[in-house]
Scaffold this active site. Sequence first.
Site, short mmCIF file in Angstrom:
data_model
loop_
_atom_site.label_atom_id
_atom_site.label_comp_id
_atom_site.label_asym_id
_atom_site.label_seq_id
_atom_site.Cartn_x
_atom_site.Cartn_y
_atom_site.Cartn_z
CG HIS A 134 -24.93 10.62 -10.20
ND1 HIS A 134 -24.39 11.88 -10.27
CD2 HIS A 134 -25.63 10.57 -9.04
CE1 HIS A 134 -24.75 12.57 -9.19
NE2 HIS A 134 -25.50 11.78 -8.43
CD GLU A 156 -29.05 21.39 -16.80
OE1 GLU A 156 -29.26 20.86 -17.92
OE2 GLU A 156 -27.93 21.80 -16.45
CE1 TYR A 173 -29.91 19.89 -24.04
CE2 TYR A 173 -28.48 18.39 -25.24
CZ TYR A 173 -29.65 19.11 -25.15
OH TYR A 173 -30.56 19.08 -26.19
CB ALA A 230 -24.57 23.62 -12.54
CE1 TYR A 286 -30.72 14.51 -0.93
CE2 TYR A 286 -30.06 13.97 1.30
CZ TYR A 286 -30.78 13.68 0.16
OH TYR A 286 -31.56 12.54 0.13
CE LYS A 316 -33.57 18.19 -2.32
NZ LYS A 316 -32.56 19.26 -2.57
#
Length: 624
Positions: free
Chosen positions: A178, A287, A297, A303, A368, A402
């Site tokens: 990330h 988002e 945020y 979330a 996932y 994805k």
Amino acid sequence: MTHTRPHRRNSATAFGLTSGGGLLAALALTAGAATAQVTPTAIAQGDNGLFSERVLTTGLSNPWAMRWGPDDMIWVTERTSGEITRVDPVTGAQQVLAQIDDVYTGPQHEGLLGLALHPELLQDTGNDYVYVGYTVNYGTADAPEPHARIVRMTYDAATQQLTDPTVLIDGLPAGDDHNAGRVVFGPDDKLYYAIGEQGHNFGRNLRKANLALVLPSAEEVAAGDWRTYSGKVLRLNLDGTIPDDNPEIEGVRSHVFSYGHRNPQGLAFGENGVLYEAEHGPATDDELNVITAGGNYGWPRVAGRIDGENYLYVDWSSAPADVSENADPLPDSVPQYPEEAYEAEMVPPLATYFTVDDDYPIGEICGYICDPTIAPASLLPYVAGADGIAEWGNAILLPTLKHGTLYVQGLSDDGLQADGDPVAWLSTQNRYRDVVVGLENRVFIATDAFGSAAQKFGDGLNTSVLHNPGSILLFTYDAAGGGGSDVGQTPAGLTVDEARATGTTGDMPQEFEDPNTGNATAEAIAADADVAAVASAGAPIYAQTCATCHGPAGRSDGAAQLADNLKLADEAYVATTLVHGFGYMPAFGSQLSDAEIAHIGTYIRNSWGNDHGVVTTDAVAAAR
């Protein structure tokens, strides 16, 4: 001297394995039944027949950021090779403009990332500048300490090379997850840079404190200590210093422009001057945001929106070391914070992808890939105008990892509200990393070189076989509908109920964003396992993943020979090479489970004249 490069293969010097290798000459699109991706609600699909399509260029080492240059060429960063490359949008010919030697490339998010072009590039004003963001290693190979920096380079028209690298800011937070890394040149002549929270409080970084809501102190800013810049959008002067008109947040002015972000890989200004941002959610609630100066945020306390749906912040960095993250219920000694308890002022998102009820079967359908997120890798504000792609109107284009789909999110006239659900366009079995729209309504989409995605054709719901890895795909719009695209008019999504009706799958690739989370499988393969049985299970995986490069019989002119290969006698070598890759070979540790790697390794170690025994799951786990 100009360095031209019409094609680079994705094979390796060790094994030569490549994800979905060989399907590079044309878009690998076929007719037939499609399972497509799973979404909580049905998502409309656009008319792909309005586009023709082809593969523009291949052999890119994980293209990350694309920019349409003033020379009407595509400028692109390649994450894993550290190269800045210019691509001809007609022929696909590649020219390397620079290779940055100090780029540190780790498992997935490290490497050469963001790219911004000075608006006066090639305009004879002396501002022939290109800005890039990338990770470096302050530590050693065995004990890496990744950080990020932003560097300005100068384009030399005579040599057609980028020269004179100048570090604008160094020591920014980075890690093995990330890192975000988008670099944007703003209409205010400032640089904007997105930094993720390094995946802290998640996966292998579970016990590391998440700093997305932690702001720098005046002392830290004075000392040039940027450790709290994780999970932020920064705003910088063109020399890397702090602008005098940056927001003062809690009494401190720093580079921080907004905060409380998870992994903001999408960042771009619209024609209306609005700064849009897209970020990855945990298992729900990707988002789309409008970024405002000083805005909070919410991550990791929130979330998506403050709705109490399917998210609870558990602060593992403050939990006792002897408490397992698998404890159920969690003891009171583990700090837990419901969204509804967060009272700070927070900017809500324009849209989330997707918010679901608490009873949604997270992780239960196909891992996932089937969770209610789309994984937005970047974003591009788009206004069709009189001669553009009319069906897209005023929208945000969201390339997704994805789903291998370009989601088109409509906006209100002022661009400050989302207009309904997105529409899915141009879906292929790939991972879409970035998008640009060039002259004559040509849409260019860059694809990852490896990773997992929704399976579009066949019986499965997910796959790690990508049809066009490390490529730029070209879709050309024809308003009359004469594109004749082979991109099938398949359903853009299966609802969770539809997916359940077809039956869940045991094939659950682990999250590409965090390959070390749960990659171990319950199926242990020990040293005394039946070699023939393990190898037999590996044969179809080899055929699907490796045979295009290595050949069905372990021999190929385009990759290393596996037949009669004495190197395969070393079990640790086989496991390590499959997990981490080698040379141009992608790392399969992020795509395949321990058992799948053990099956492949056992198959190649005991085929075509090889007789070396099993690869155990313990060996694969040790290699990770």
